[in-house]
Design a protein around this motif. Structure first.
Motif, mmCIF file in Angstrom:
data_model
loop_
_atom_site.group_PDB
_atom_site.id
_atom_site.type_symbol
_atom_site.label_atom_id
_atom_site.label_comp_id
_atom_site.label_asym_id
_atom_site.label_seq_id
_atom_site.Cartn_x
_atom_site.Cartn_y
_atom_site.Cartn_z
ATOM 1 N N PRO A 34 -7.250 4.129 -10.868
ATOM 2 C CA PRO A 34 -6.859 3.734 -12.147
ATOM 3 C C PRO A 34 -5.329 3.425 -12.225
ATOM 4 O O PRO A 34 -4.530 4.580 -11.775
ATOM 5 N N GLY A 42 3.745 1.962 -4.732
ATOM 6 C CA GLY A 42 3.174 3.341 -4.865
ATOM 7 C C GLY A 42 1.801 3.111 -5.316
ATOM 8 O O GLY A 42 0.920 3.775 -4.552
ATOM 9 N N LEU A 46 -2.187 3.751 -2.725
ATOM 10 C CA LEU A 46 -3.486 4.679 -3.076
ATOM 11 C C LEU A 46 -4.485 3.880 -2.864
ATOM 12 O O LEU A 46 -5.618 4.156 -2.343
ATOM 13 N N LYS A 157 3.218 11.370 -7.901
ATOM 14 C CA LYS A 157 4.177 11.202 -8.956
ATOM 15 C C LYS A 157 4.128 11.748 -10.249
ATOM 16 O O LYS A 157 4.904 12.164 -10.708
HETATM 17 P P1 AMP Z 1 0.256 4.185 -13.500
HETATM 18 O O1 AMP Z 1 0.145 2.723 -13.394
HETATM 19 O O2 AMP Z 1 1.837 4.554 -13.756
HETATM 20 O O3 AMP Z 1 -0.588 4.953 -14.468
HETATM 21 O O4 AMP Z 1 0.106 4.787 -12.208
HETATM 22 C C1 AMP Z 1 -1.247 4.651 -11.464
HETATM 23 C C2 AMP Z 1 -1.431 5.736 -10.281
HETATM 24 O O5 AMP Z 1 -0.515 5.312 -9.610
HETATM 25 C C3 AMP Z 1 -1.309 7.004 -10.927
HETATM 26 O O6 AMP Z 1 -2.139 7.897 -10.213
HETATM 27 C C4 AMP Z 1 0.228 7.368 -10.349
HETATM 28 O O7 AMP Z 1 0.552 8.726 -10.222
HETATM 29 C C5 AMP Z 1 0.303 6.449 -9.075
HETATM 30 N N1 AMP Z 1 1.630 6.158 -8.673
HETATM 31 C C6 AMP Z 1 2.505 5.553 -9.666
HETATM 32 N N2 AMP Z 1 3.852 5.650 -8.986
HETATM 33 C C7 AMP Z 1 3.601 5.946 -7.719
HETATM 34 C C8 AMP Z 1 4.396 6.246 -6.676
HETATM 35 N N3 AMP Z 1 5.746 5.825 -6.493
HETATM 36 N N4 AMP Z 1 4.032 6.792 -5.544
HETATM 37 C C9 AMP Z 1 2.695 7.059 -5.529
HETATM 38 N N5 AMP Z 1 1.917 6.947 -6.603
HETATM 39 C C10 AMP Z 1 2.336 6.403 -7.620
#
Ligand code: AMP
Length: 289
Positions: A34, A42, A46, A157
Motif C-alpha cells: 500500500p 523506497g 518493497l 521508514k
Molecule cells: P507512503 O507512500 O509514504 O505511504 O509509503 C508507502 C510505503 O512505502 C510505506 O510502507 C513506507 O514505509 C514505505 N516507504 C516510504 N519511503 C521509504 C523508504 N525511503 N524506504 C523504504 N520504504 C519506504
C-alpha cells in the motif's frame, strides 16, 4: 535483453476482486504494497521484495485523507500518477489498485472505526499528529479487506506505523504476514520520501544532517555516559539545521517504543526523529540491534 511487463490498472474493487480470486484459485501467492503514490526507489524496494516472494504483486495508490491532520499537507501531497505507473511497469508490479475516495469511505470520512492502539497511539508521531494512526489503521484495514493478500510489505521508514498496523491486524484477526523492509536512502543519507520533492535545493542538502546525526549517535553510543547526553548531542545537531523545527528525537525499545535509559545487549532499540526542514515534515530512524 530487458524483460517486458504488463501492469493491470484497476480503479474499483469490482475489477480487482475477480482478477485476484482467479489467481488465488490457481494457488498464486499475493503480495501487497500500500502506498500514497509519488513513488520513489523506497517504494520500489518493497515491490522488488514482494516479487521475490509472491506470484502477484498488488500496489495501491490512495492519498488517504483521514491520516492527514493538516489540510495543507494533504493538498500539497504530490500526485504524479503517470510517472508512478511508469515506475510500477518498469518494476514488474502486477496490479495497480487505484481506488476512489468513495470506494474506501463509502459512508463518509467521519465514520472511522476507533482502534485501541494503546501506547503506539500516544507517543512520537501520534503525539504530534493526533488522529493520524486511526486514519492509517482504518485505511489499511479497508485495503486489506479488498486485496486479501498473503503478505503485506511495509517500509521501516515509517517505523511506528508498522507497530500500529501489527496491532490493527491483531485486533481484526487478519491472517497475514508482515514483511518490514529497510529504509532506502539518497547517496547523501537522506531517507527517500515523497515529500522530499518539496524541499529547496539547499534544504535538501541540509536535510542530510538528519541521517548523519542518527548514524553518528549509533556509532558513538558507547562514548556517551548516558542516553540523556546522547539525546542532548543529537538534539543540538538537529536544531542546527537551518530553517528547521525539531519535533522529537527519542531512543526507544524497538518493540514497545517505550523510551529506554540504557542500551541492553541483545535488546534491539531504535532512535527516531521528526523534524520540519524548510516547511516540510521529515521523519527518520535507525535501528540498534
Ligand atoms: P507512503 O507512500 O509514504 O505511504 O509509503 C508507502 C510505503 O512505502 C510505506 O510502507 C513506507 O514505509 C514505505 N516507504 C516510504 N519511503 C521509504 C523508504 N525511503 N524506504 C523504504 N520504504 C519506504
Amino acid at each position: 535483453m530487458s524483460e517486458t511487463f504488463n501492469l493491470y490498472l484497476f480503479k474499483s474493487e469490482k475489477q480487482l476482486t475477480p482478477f485476484l480470486q482467479k489467481e488465488k484459485k490457481e494457488g498464486k501467492k499475493i503480495g501487497f504494497v500500500p502506498t500514497m503514490g509519488a513513488l520513489h526507489r523506497g517504494h520500489i524496494s518493497l515491490i522488488d521484495k514482494a516479487k521475490t516472494e509472491c506470484d502477484i504483486v498488488v500496489c495501491s495508490i490512495f492519498v488517504n485523507p483521514t491520516q492527514f491532520n493538516n489540510a495543507k499537507d494533504l493538498e500539497k501531497y504530490p500526485r504524479p500518477i503517470e510517472h508512478d505507473m511508469e515506475m510500477l511497469l518498469a518494476a514488474g508490479c502486477t496490479v495497480l489498485y487505484l481506488p476512489s475516495s468513495n470506494e474506501i469511505y463509502p459512508e463518509g470520512k467521519p465514520l472511522l472505526k476507533e482502534y485501541d492502539l494503546g501506547y503506539f497511539d500516544k507517543v512520537l508521531e501520534a503525539a504530534f499528529r493526533p488522529g493520524h494512526f486511526q486514519g492509517v489503521a482504518n485505511v489499511v484495514f479497508r485495503l486489506l479487506k479488498k486485496v486479501e493478500s498473503d503478505i503485506l510489505y511495509l517500509g521501516r521508514k515509517d517505523f511506528q506505523q508498522i507497530q500500529v498496523i501489527r496491532k490493527m491486524i491483531e485486533i481484526e484477526k487478519i491472517p497475514i504476514l508482515i514483511e518490514s523492509c529497510e529504509i532506502v536512502r539518497e547517496a547523501s543519507g537522506l531517507a527517500m520520501s515523497s515529500r522530499n520533492v518539496r524541499l529547496s535545493e539547499d534544504a535538501w542538502h541540509n536535510a542530510s544532517v538528519i541521517s548523519q546525526t542518527l548514524f553518528f549517535l549509533v556509532e558513538k553510543r558507547n562514548e556517551f555516559n548516558s542516553i540523556k547526553t546522547l539525546r542532548t548531542e543529537g538534539i543540538k545537531r538537529l536544531k542546527a539545521i537551518p530553517d528547521s523545527i525539531l519535533e522529537y528525537l527519542e531512543v526507544c525499545d524497538e518493540e514497545t517504543l517505550r523510551p529506554i535509559e540504557i542500551f541492553i545487549e541483545g535488546k534491539p532499540s531504535v532512535i527516531l526523529t521528526a523534524i520540519w526542514v524548510d516547511g516540510v515534515r521529515l521523519i527518520d530512524n535507525v535501528l540498534i540491534s
